[in-house]
Motif scaffolding. Sequence first.
Motif, mmCIF file in Angstrom:
data_model
loop_
_atom_site.group_PDB
_atom_site.id
_atom_site.type_symbol
_atom_site.label_atom_id
_atom_site.label_comp_id
_atom_site.label_asym_id
_atom_site.label_seq_id
_atom_site.Cartn_x
_atom_site.Cartn_y
_atom_site.Cartn_z
ATOM 1 N N GLY A 1 0.828 -1.219 0.000
ATOM 2 C CA GLY A 1 0.000 0.000 0.000
ATOM 3 C C GLY A 1 0.851 1.253 0.000
ATOM 4 O O GLY A 1 0.346 2.345 -0.234
ATOM 5 N N ARG B 1 -1.033 4.806 1.855
ATOM 6 C CA ARG B 1 -2.185 3.924 2.048
ATOM 7 C C ARG B 1 -3.223 4.615 2.922
ATOM 8 O O ARG B 1 -2.875 5.210 3.950
ATOM 9 C CB ARG B 1 -1.715 2.629 2.729
ATOM 10 C CG ARG B 1 -2.794 1.584 2.943
ATOM 11 C CD ARG B 1 -2.210 0.338 3.568
ATOM 12 N NE ARG B 1 -1.600 0.597 4.866
ATOM 13 C CZ ARG B 1 -2.250 0.538 6.036
ATOM 14 N NH1 ARG B 1 -3.524 0.228 6.065
ATOM 15 N NH2 ARG B 1 -1.620 0.796 7.156
ATOM 16 N N VAL C 1 -4.091 -5.608 -0.289
ATOM 17 C CA VAL C 1 -3.138 -4.773 0.450
ATOM 18 C C VAL C 1 -2.840 -5.436 1.793
ATOM 19 O O VAL C 1 -3.755 -5.843 2.520
ATOM 20 C CB VAL C 1 -3.684 -3.340 0.633
ATOM 21 C CG1 VAL C 1 -2.783 -2.527 1.562
ATOM 22 C CG2 VAL C 1 -3.805 -2.650 -0.727
#
Length: 387
Positions: free
Chosen positions: A180, A184, A243
């Motif tokens: 990520g 993220r 992720v």
Amino acid sequence: MEDSAKKHIAILGSTGSIGTQALEVIAANPDRFQAEVLTAQNSADLLIKQALEFKPNAVVIGNEDLYDQIFETLDPHDIKVYAGVNALSSVVQMDTVDLVLTALVGYAGLTPTIKAIESGKDIALANKETLVVAGGLITGLASEKGVNIYPVDSEHSAIFQCLVGEFHNPIEKIILTASGGPFRGRDRQFLTTVKKEQALKHPNWDMGAKITIDSASMMNKGLEVIEAKWLFGLSLEQIEVIVHPQSIVHSLVQFEDGSMKAQMGLPDMKLPIQFAMTYPERIKTDFPRFDFMNYPSLTFEKPDMETFRNLSLAFEAMKQGGNMPCILNAANEIAVSGFLRDQVGFLGMSDVVEQCMQQISFLKKPTYEDYVLTDKETRQKALELIS
Ligand code: MG
């Protein structure tokens, strides 16, 4: 071990992140490996230092202006010195090379990889862009020449490791994990303000600048989806991305009986590099070991493909096929270098890629020459878009 029993390795891009870690693996196992060829684009001083330590048969410097300096230092040590982009395509064909580790960045890896495969050398592939640009051509050529392509990318190495002993069992799907990156959970509002210094700080992996930006923008995962398609002969529907911020599960395979295998470990590129060099053997290392006590939870979440549009653009390019992934890659290389020079914003990188995908002529069945031309045209278009 006799010198002839050692595996002689050509490292294309020996001064980069993968290249230097590959040399650490060689240094730790001098009875198994010999660095036969080392190459760099501009890092003359480090190339010289590496050559004096590892005593390769030959070195190549991409930037021809640096040839004299390197020749003067290495010639007295009986190390051959070559310069220029064509020299890369020659050294990979040397009789004394057993395995070519392609650790160049970007499109530059394509031609030397083709030359290495044509002369029957096995490939340890760290240059994912080669498969993104011309995956059909590369895998077709490799099977024609009986050449093995061992993945070095950690996710693909994970899948490859899960497949050992399973090569005749069909894959139902694979799940590529993504950290990520540093952004993220962020929204587009935040991403408009992002500067390169923030994007260059990856939470788990210490890598070169291009791949670090690609990780922050999720383009890296997009490129890896296309890389996986070619390496493992999969369709779009068989590839998922999840992720996983801790980067401990490096990827998973699900078989037709529903069973899933994952490969795990601390994030350390030396492991996939070494496995590509020693397959099918595993050799003892002193790399730090994963301890569950340090990771009370391993978490997984859906990728946000609306905020990080690069991932959907890559799926779209793969779906269209032909030269579209080549367009995606060339546009992204220009976009990333533009971002690193503050010429394009973080979200603007996806706009450059998308506009090139819409504007460059689509070719369903490109030849090698078509890829070269597509790459060139796309770069020009992308440069116009960011200027
Ligand atoms: Mg990877």
